[in-house]
Write an enzyme that holds these catalytic residues in place. Structure first.
Site, PDB file in Angstrom:
ATOM      1  N   GLU A   1      -7.443  -0.949  -2.327  1.00  0.00           N
ATOM      2  CA  GLU A   1      -6.349  -1.813  -2.776  1.00  0.00           C
ATOM      3  C   GLU A   1      -6.653  -2.440  -4.137  1.00  0.00           C
ATOM      4  O   GLU A   1      -7.593  -3.222  -4.267  1.00  0.00           O
ATOM      5  CB  GLU A   1      -6.136  -2.939  -1.749  1.00  0.00           C
ATOM      6  CG  GLU A   1      -5.004  -3.886  -2.133  1.00  0.00           C
ATOM      7  CD  GLU A   1      -4.799  -5.014  -1.122  1.00  0.00           C
ATOM      8  OE1 GLU A   1      -5.758  -5.397  -0.443  1.00  0.00           O
ATOM      9  OE2 GLU A   1      -3.657  -5.500  -1.042  1.00  0.00           O
TER      10      GLU A   1
ATOM     11  N   GLU B   1       2.273  -9.175   3.499  1.00  0.00           N
ATOM     12  CA  GLU B   1       1.095 -10.028   3.274  1.00  0.00           C
ATOM     13  C   GLU B   1       1.548 -11.213   2.424  1.00  0.00           C
ATOM     14  O   GLU B   1       1.499 -11.189   1.202  1.00  0.00           O
ATOM     15  CB  GLU B   1      -0.044  -9.284   2.582  1.00  0.00           C
ATOM     16  CG  GLU B   1      -1.280 -10.171   2.501  1.00  0.00           C
ATOM     17  CD  GLU B   1      -2.424  -9.559   1.742  1.00  0.00           C
ATOM     18  OE1 GLU B   1      -3.543  -9.506   2.265  1.00  0.00           O
ATOM     19  OE2 GLU B   1      -2.189  -9.124   0.605  1.00  0.00           O
TER      20      GLU B   1
ATOM     21  N   HIS C   1       1.128  -3.146   1.227  1.00  0.00           N
ATOM     22  CA  HIS C   1       1.369  -4.576   1.444  1.00  0.00           C
ATOM     23  C   HIS C   1       2.607  -4.958   0.646  1.00  0.00           C
ATOM     24  O   HIS C   1       2.721  -4.591  -0.521  1.00  0.00           O
ATOM     25  CB  HIS C   1       0.193  -5.428   0.913  1.00  0.00           C
ATOM     26  CG  HIS C   1      -0.939  -5.584   1.880  1.00  0.00           C
ATOM     27  ND1 HIS C   1      -2.173  -6.071   1.513  1.00  0.00           N
ATOM     28  CD2 HIS C   1      -1.013  -5.351   3.224  1.00  0.00           C
ATOM     29  CE1 HIS C   1      -2.957  -6.118   2.576  1.00  0.00           C
ATOM     30  NE2 HIS C   1      -2.284  -5.680   3.615  1.00  0.00           N
TER      31      HIS C   1
END
Ligand code: LER
Ligand code: MN
Length: 276
Positions: free
Chosen positions: A145, A239, A204
């Site tokens: 990520e 998120e 996310h």
């Protein structure tokens, strides 16, 4: 649409028992729950039992990267400790049936390198490869990520995540993209997701201010279209985090519990229904 599932990161549910979060997400119609990667503080057996009771699955693990869990520390013993931490997360993921673990090579909010970029990227590849091999043996994926420049200096954009993933070259190690970070660092969010293609393993979502989608200024429509277009088959995990610099600060803000959890799933379902 049928292949995309929705989940919510329980990191923001600070201070409440995990049962409340699982029950809330099941009640609002989520497919999965994203759990915080703290294997030593979490009772995997109880989580598995709760997931089955509320009929919802574990989507993923959000690993927590501290200075003691820095996969590119210049100190080999810290890098080893970070790899061991990731292996513990793999055991936790396997125990609760979560498919993937988020990976960022640096400690969160570490913004200066300790060595030249080539050396740090070599350390990143070595550390993630070692954890990735272990994860592969346990049927778990690692998803690299990119974080924005205020949270790390090494992997900020999808092209960098993809280059690292390509270098690591394991079938269970792929990319992920977080719309909040991407809104800061990418030229175009949808284009960046497209770049990852079939190596996009996890997503996310949060709006530009890390609140629920629709409460900031990201246009999610072209992003959703792109995910459908590239045949993305994974989870979109919300998120959402309060407006503080440290994402792991654990501040409790009421709107992120019931209100944003419900708003987000309603928004996503409507959005994806409108484009398919
Ligand atoms: C983790 O998924 C993330 O996006 C970072 O900002 C740390 O929370
Ligand atoms: Mn994220």
């Amino acid at each position: 649409m049928a292949d995309i599932k929705f989940s919510y990161n329980t990191l923001v549910y600070a201070g409440e028992d995990i049962e409340q979060g699982i029950k809330r997400l099941a009640g609002f119609g989520y497919d999965g729950v994203e759990f915080v990667g703290e294997p030593e503080k979490t009772d995997a057996v109880r989580i598995k039992e709760l997931l089955s009771r509320y009929n919802i699955e574990a989507s993923s693990i959000c690993a927590i990267y501290t200075p003691e869990r820095d996969l590119v520390s210049s100190r080999p013993e810290i890098r080893k400790q970070a790899v061991d931490y990731l292996k513990q997360c793999v055991d936790f993921a396997e125990a609760i049936g979560a498919g993937g673990i988020s990976v960022t090579p640096t400690a969160c909010m570490k913004i200066y390198p300790e060595a030249d970029m080539a050396t740090e990227l070599k350390w990143a590849a070595q550390s993630i490869r070692e954890a990735g091999l272990y994860a592969g043996e346990h049927g778990v994926r690692l998803t690299v990520e990119p974080w924005n420049r205020y949270e790390n200096y090494l992997i900020n954009r999808m092209e960098q995540s993809l280059a690292l993933v390509t270098d690591i070259d394991l079938p269970n190690v792929g990319c992920m993209g977080d719309s909040y970070h991407m809104n800061i660092e990418e030229v175009d969010i949808a284009t960046a997701y497209r770049l990852a293609g079939d190596k996009l393993f996890h997503v996310h979502f949060a709006d530009s201010n890390r609140a629920a989608p629709g409460r900031g200024h990201i246009d999610f429509e072209p992003i959703a279209r792109t995910l459908v277009d590239i045949g993305y088959k994974g989870y979109i995990a919300m998120e959402l985090l309060p407006p503080f610099a440290d994402p792991f600060g654990g501040a409790r803000i009421e709107a992120f519990y019931d209100q944003y959890s419900k708003e987000s799933i309603d928004y996503l379902k409507k959005l994806f229904a409108s484009i398919s």
